[in-house]
Design a protein around this motif. Structure first.
Motif, PDB file in Angstrom:
ATOM      1  N   ALA B  98       0.833  -1.349   0.018  1.00  0.00           N
ATOM      2  CA  ALA B  98       0.000   0.019   0.069  1.00  0.00           C
ATOM      3  C   ALA B  98       0.921   1.316   0.156  1.00  0.00           C
ATOM      4  O   ALA B  98       2.153   1.182   0.422  1.00  0.00           O
ATOM      5  N   GLY B  99       0.230   2.395  -0.505  1.00  0.00           N
ATOM      6  CA  GLY B  99       1.041   3.718  -0.641  1.00  0.00           C
ATOM      7  C   GLY B  99       1.860   4.048  -1.920  1.00  0.00           C
ATOM      8  O   GLY B  99       2.178   5.113  -1.864  1.00  0.00           O
ATOM      9  N   GLY B 100       1.923   3.201  -2.633  1.00  0.00           N
ATOM     10  CA  GLY B 100       2.607   3.381  -4.023  1.00  0.00           C
ATOM     11  C   GLY B 100       1.519   4.009  -5.069  1.00  0.00           C
ATOM     12  O   GLY B 100       0.206   4.072  -4.800  1.00  0.00           O
ATOM     13  N   PRO B 101       2.143   4.497  -6.180  1.00  0.00           N
ATOM     14  CA  PRO B 101       1.454   5.140  -7.068  1.00  0.00           C
ATOM     15  C   PRO B 101       0.610   4.279  -7.966  1.00  0.00           C
ATOM     16  O   PRO B 101       0.963   2.893  -8.070  1.00  0.00           O
TER      17      PRO B 101
END
Lengths: 112, 113
Positions: B98-101
């Motif tokens: 989670a948290g990536g583009p």
């Protein structure tokens, strides 16, 4: 529920000026915010990500800030060019799934 | 490098007809996959997301369904289209963490007549 809001009115600026776009969120501070560019009829393209413990992030002519007190992120394009004309979307993460909640986007028009 | 393919680019369908939109990703394994719909001048509405084969989460109740028969294939379907299903449909992928583009395809413009 969490909402993310961007100015729905188009932003018109002169070439060479700095464009500043605003993204506001309600309720809790997200762990990170992302900014995307979308051209007409195309999918969004990722530009920058800023985490809640970062005040500022830069990439070439782009700068993003994250103010957890104001619950706001600002997106700046310095020395703007007509090619920067597009819709810019702000998004924040939701949970641990990688899901994003998007704002409605702000359209930027840079005039030569 | 990773690429994402979506087709068709445009589609005109009569009310009540079925729908199948396909999205494939190359150059990565076990991606998270997403289907969005975008109304004219509006933001992106998440319809479905998937973290693995056969694992589909629906975000909004609607006339659509999604399937992930293979690791890098994501399909959006409907048995009977409604006028309200018109819109711009976008597929996207992201790395498992989670948290990536997210990386988007070029979308399908769906018009229901």
């Amino acid at each position: 529920s969490q909402k993310i809001e961007q100015n729905s009115e188009a932003l018109n600026i002169q070439e060479g000026k700095t464009a500043t776009l605003t993204c506001n969120y309600t309720n809790y501070s997200p762990a990170y915010l992302q900014w995307y560019r979308q051209d007409p009829g195309r999918g969004p393209v990722f530009l920058l990500l800023i985490r809640e413990n970062e005040k500022e992030k830069r990439k070439e002519r782009l700068k993003v800030t994250f103010d957890t007190t104001l619950k706001q992120s600002l997106f700046h394009i310095t020395a703007s060019q007509p090619a920067d004309s597009a819709t810019y979307l702000c998004a924040h993460g939701s949970g641990n799934t990688g899901k994003l909640i998007f704002g409605q986007g702000t359209t930027l028009q840079v005039k030569p | 490098s990773q690429t994402i393919h979506q087709w068709p680019a445009t589609l005109v369908q009569p009310v009540g007809s079925p729908l199948s939109l396909e999205c494939t990703v190359e150059g990565t394994s076990n991606p998270n996959l997403y289907w969005y719909r975008q109304a004219a001048g509006r933001g992106l509405q998440l319809l479905f997301y998937s973290v693995g084969i056969g694992q589909i989460s629906s975000e909004v109740p609607q006339n659509l369904s999604a399937s992930r028969p293979q690791d890098r294939q994501f399909i959006l379907s409907s048995k009977k289209l409604l006028l309200s299903d018109s819109g711009f449909y976008l597929c996207a992928w992201s790395a498992p963490a989670a948290g990536g583009p997210q990386h988007f395809g070029d979308g399908t413009r769906l018009s229901i007549l």
